[in-house]
Scaffold this motif. Structure first.
Motif, PDB file in Angstrom:
ATOM      1  N   VAL A 120     -65.472 -34.071 -16.334  1.00 48.97           N
ATOM      2  CA  VAL A 120     -65.105 -35.067 -17.206  1.00 48.97           C
ATOM      3  C   VAL A 120     -64.394 -34.423 -18.225  1.00 48.97           C
ATOM      4  O   VAL A 120     -63.605 -34.927 -18.704  1.00 48.97           O
ATOM      5  CB  VAL A 120     -66.718 -35.823 -17.579  1.00 48.97           C
ATOM      6  CG1 VAL A 120     -66.087 -36.820 -18.817  1.00 48.97           C
ATOM      7  CG2 VAL A 120     -67.297 -36.626 -16.485  1.00 48.97           C
ATOM      8  N   ASN A 124     -60.633 -35.400 -19.081  1.00 48.64           N
ATOM      9  CA  ASN A 124     -60.384 -36.138 -20.404  1.00 48.64           C
ATOM     10  C   ASN A 124     -59.365 -35.058 -21.112  1.00 48.64           C
ATOM     11  O   ASN A 124     -58.309 -35.621 -22.090  1.00 48.64           O
ATOM     12  CB  ASN A 124     -61.436 -35.971 -21.335  1.00 48.64           C
ATOM     13  CG  ASN A 124     -61.386 -36.526 -22.637  1.00 48.64           C
ATOM     14  OD1 ASN A 124     -61.065 -37.726 -22.777  1.00 48.64           O
ATOM     15  ND2 ASN A 124     -61.500 -35.842 -23.740  1.00 48.64           N
ATOM     16  N   TRP A 128     -56.816 -38.030 -19.565  1.00 49.16           N
ATOM     17  CA  TRP A 128     -57.518 -39.281 -20.189  1.00 49.16           C
ATOM     18  C   TRP A 128     -57.170 -39.428 -21.838  1.00 49.16           C
ATOM     19  O   TRP A 128     -56.895 -40.572 -22.147  1.00 49.16           O
ATOM     20  CB  TRP A 128     -59.039 -39.276 -19.890  1.00 49.16           C
ATOM     21  CG  TRP A 128     -59.523 -40.682 -20.153  1.00 49.16           C
ATOM     22  CD1 TRP A 128     -60.450 -41.324 -21.075  1.00 49.16           C
ATOM     23  CD2 TRP A 128     -59.202 -41.701 -19.193  1.00 49.16           C
ATOM     24  NE1 TRP A 128     -60.705 -42.946 -20.802  1.00 49.16           N
ATOM     25  CE2 TRP A 128     -60.031 -43.013 -19.569  1.00 49.16           C
ATOM     26  CE3 TRP A 128     -58.469 -42.103 -18.025  1.00 49.16           C
ATOM     27  CZ2 TRP A 128     -60.276 -44.148 -18.984  1.00 49.16           C
ATOM     28  CZ3 TRP A 128     -58.576 -43.281 -17.341  1.00 49.16           C
ATOM     29  CH2 TRP A 128     -59.293 -44.391 -17.810  1.00 49.16           C
ATOM     30  N   ASN A 135     -60.979 -47.432 -23.664  1.00 45.54           N
ATOM     31  CA  ASN A 135     -62.396 -47.189 -23.163  1.00 45.54           C
ATOM     32  C   ASN A 135     -62.665 -45.714 -22.549  1.00 45.54           C
ATOM     33  O   ASN A 135     -61.819 -45.082 -22.232  1.00 45.54           O
ATOM     34  CB  ASN A 135     -62.729 -48.242 -22.164  1.00 45.54           C
ATOM     35  CG  ASN A 135     -62.526 -49.546 -22.797  1.00 45.54           C
ATOM     36  OD1 ASN A 135     -63.424 -50.239 -23.407  1.00 45.54           O
ATOM     37  ND2 ASN A 135     -61.513 -50.231 -22.492  1.00 45.54           N
ATOM     38  N   GLN A 136     -63.927 -45.400 -22.700  1.00 46.89           N
ATOM     39  CA  GLN A 136     -64.801 -44.154 -22.016  1.00 46.89           C
ATOM     40  C   GLN A 136     -64.058 -44.227 -20.632  1.00 46.89           C
ATOM     41  O   GLN A 136     -64.367 -45.225 -20.022  1.00 46.89           O
ATOM     42  CB  GLN A 136     -65.855 -44.110 -22.748  1.00 46.89           C
ATOM     43  CG  GLN A 136     -66.445 -43.739 -24.049  1.00 46.89           C
ATOM     44  CD  GLN A 136     -67.703 -43.662 -24.013  1.00 46.89           C
ATOM     45  OE1 GLN A 136     -68.581 -43.890 -23.394  1.00 46.89           O
ATOM     46  NE2 GLN A 136     -68.030 -42.582 -25.164  1.00 46.89           N
ATOM     47  N   PHE A 137     -63.839 -42.934 -20.011  1.00 46.48           N
ATOM     48  CA  PHE A 137     -63.898 -42.824 -18.690  1.00 46.48           C
ATOM     49  C   PHE A 137     -65.438 -42.399 -18.567  1.00 46.48           C
ATOM     50  O   PHE A 137     -65.989 -41.610 -19.010  1.00 46.48           O
ATOM     51  CB  PHE A 137     -63.016 -41.561 -18.478  1.00 46.48           C
ATOM     52  CG  PHE A 137     -63.076 -41.254 -16.694  1.00 46.48           C
ATOM     53  CD1 PHE A 137     -62.493 -41.888 -15.806  1.00 46.48           C
ATOM     54  CD2 PHE A 137     -63.551 -40.122 -16.700  1.00 46.48           C
ATOM     55  CE1 PHE A 137     -62.840 -41.527 -14.745  1.00 46.48           C
ATOM     56  CE2 PHE A 137     -63.809 -39.555 -15.404  1.00 46.48           C
ATOM     57  CZ  PHE A 137     -63.203 -40.245 -14.271  1.00 46.48           C
ATOM     58  N   MET A 138     -66.092 -42.858 -17.334  1.00 45.59           N
ATOM     59  CA  MET A 138     -67.248 -42.785 -17.011  1.00 45.59           C
ATOM     60  C   MET A 138     -67.202 -42.210 -15.512  1.00 45.59           C
ATOM     61  O   MET A 138     -66.328 -42.717 -14.565  1.00 45.59           O
ATOM     62  CB  MET A 138     -68.124 -43.728 -16.978  1.00 45.59           C
ATOM     63  CG  MET A 138     -68.353 -44.306 -18.273  1.00 45.59           C
ATOM     64  SD  MET A 138     -69.635 -45.672 -18.485  1.00 45.59           S
ATOM     65  CE  MET A 138     -68.382 -47.059 -18.003  1.00 45.59           C
ATOM     66  N   VAL A 139     -68.052 -41.585 -14.974  1.00 43.59           N
ATOM     67  CA  VAL A 139     -68.327 -40.990 -13.504  1.00 43.59           C
ATOM     68  C   VAL A 139     -69.511 -40.920 -13.219  1.00 43.59           C
ATOM     69  O   VAL A 139     -70.508 -40.403 -13.958  1.00 43.59           O
ATOM     70  CB  VAL A 139     -67.581 -39.502 -13.540  1.00 43.59           C
ATOM     71  CG1 VAL A 139     -67.995 -38.397 -14.009  1.00 43.59           C
ATOM     72  CG2 VAL A 139     -67.234 -39.208 -11.819  1.00 43.59           C
ATOM     73  N   GLY A 140     -70.124 -41.269 -12.075  1.00 46.26           N
ATOM     74  CA  GLY A 140     -71.415 -41.136 -11.524  1.00 46.26           C
ATOM     75  C   GLY A 140     -71.709 -39.631 -11.292  1.00 46.26           C
ATOM     76  O   GLY A 140     -70.918 -38.883 -11.234  1.00 46.26           O
ATOM     77  N   ALA A 147     -70.558 -34.104 -11.623  1.00 50.50           N
ATOM     78  CA  ALA A 147     -69.760 -35.301 -11.404  1.00 50.50           C
ATOM     79  C   ALA A 147     -69.435 -35.650 -10.038  1.00 50.50           C
ATOM     80  O   ALA A 147     -69.040 -34.818  -9.136  1.00 50.50           O
ATOM     81  CB  ALA A 147     -68.367 -35.364 -12.228  1.00 50.50           C
ATOM     82  N   ASN A 153     -65.764 -43.219  -9.765  1.00 53.30           N
ATOM     83  CA  ASN A 153     -65.060 -43.008 -11.201  1.00 53.30           C
ATOM     84  C   ASN A 153     -64.766 -44.522 -11.716  1.00 53.30           C
ATOM     85  O   ASN A 153     -64.589 -45.371 -11.127  1.00 53.30           O
ATOM     86  CB  ASN A 153     -63.504 -42.381 -11.140  1.00 53.30           C
ATOM     87  CG  ASN A 153     -63.620 -40.976 -10.419  1.00 53.30           C
ATOM     88  OD1 ASN A 153     -63.721 -39.924 -11.209  1.00 53.30           O
ATOM     89  ND2 ASN A 153     -63.495 -41.083  -9.087  1.00 53.30           N
ATOM     90  N   THR A 155     -64.079 -47.139 -15.061  1.00 51.90           N
ATOM     91  CA  THR A 155     -63.270 -47.551 -16.147  1.00 51.90           C
ATOM     92  C   THR A 155     -62.990 -49.045 -16.195  1.00 51.90           C
ATOM     93  O   THR A 155     -63.296 -49.749 -15.436  1.00 51.90           O
ATOM     94  CB  THR A 155     -62.247 -46.870 -16.633  1.00 51.90           C
ATOM     95  OG1 THR A 155     -61.784 -47.084 -18.023  1.00 51.90           O
ATOM     96  CG2 THR A 155     -61.026 -46.832 -15.707  1.00 51.90           C
TER      97      THR A 155
END
Length: 223
Positions: A120, A124, A128, A135-140, A147, A153, A155
């Motif tokens: 992440v 970023n 990113w 908005n934030q980038f999120m990953v499971g 990650a 992934n 957003t």
């Protein structure tokens, strides 16, 4: 993941001709020692880890066990599955495109080691933060906290479109800095081998899903 790996190659941090296990050190001493970073990027590992309709219909298949470990396992179970991957008889790495999210996850491990950053933070830093996302980038995450960037992934649609635009001539609409250069795009487009794509299972799927076939799989771009 593929774009980050090509960026790291351009920075001199990732040698595509070296074994992926030189970077994904968790896989050292396994069948992955025979898989170059290039062949991993092109999903031509020569390993018996392909995602197919048949494999997903078989609970005992390697890929079903892998996803079970990644989404509902414990600790590093998913890495232990990667370590147990076996070569396909009569097929060398690079010869055939065989789609597998497991390869993408192996590249996550490699990219983190090559950059010294968590996935992440790497994404970023290199991408990113440079494209005006709102908005934030999120990953499971896999059970061990790594990650799971082989697909989870997340957003907003607007920010995803911003990401998509950096690969196009309209990149200036979202960024003052050229994040993905023409040279990098060309590298992504030409890294894969058309011969490895021809006759692959995914080539058949592409014809069913999209009504057309591609030229090649390349740098994690499926078609």
């Amino acid at each position: 993941v593929g774009t980050l790996c090509i960026i790291l190659e351009r920075e001199g941090r990732l040698d595509l001709e070296r074994p992926i296990s030189d970077y994904a050190v968790e896989l050292s001493g396994t069948a992955w020692d025979m898989v170059s970073v290039r062949n991993a990027l092109n999903m031509a590992s020569g390993l018996d880890i392909e995602e197919t309709t048949e494999a997903f219909s078989d609970p005992s298949s390697w890929i079903e066990q892998f996803f079970g470990a990644a989404f509902d396992g414990e600790g590093t179970d998913w890495i232990e599955l990667l370590q147990r991957a076996q070569p396909l008889n009569g097929e060398n790495p690079g010869e055939r495109f065989r789609y597998s999210t497991a390869i993408t996850q192996a590249l996550v491990l490699a990219a983190q080691q090559a950059s010294g950053l968590k996935y992440v933070d790497l994404f970023n830093d290199r991408i990113w933060s440079k494209i005006g996302c709102k908005n934030q980038f999120m990953v499971g995450l896999a059970p061990d906290g790594t990650a799971f960037a082989g697909g989870v992934n997340m957003t907003t649609p607007e920010d995803m479109l911003r990401y998509a635009m950096i690969f196009t001539p309209s990149w200036k609409t979202v960024s003052t800095e050229r994040v993905v250069s023409d040279d990098l795009v060309k590298r992504i487009q030409t890294l894969g081998d058309p011969a490895a794509y021809k006759g692959s299972t995914e080539e058949g799927y592409h014809a069913q899903w999209f009504g057309e076939k591609g030229e090649r799989n390349s740098a994690q771009w499926d078609v």
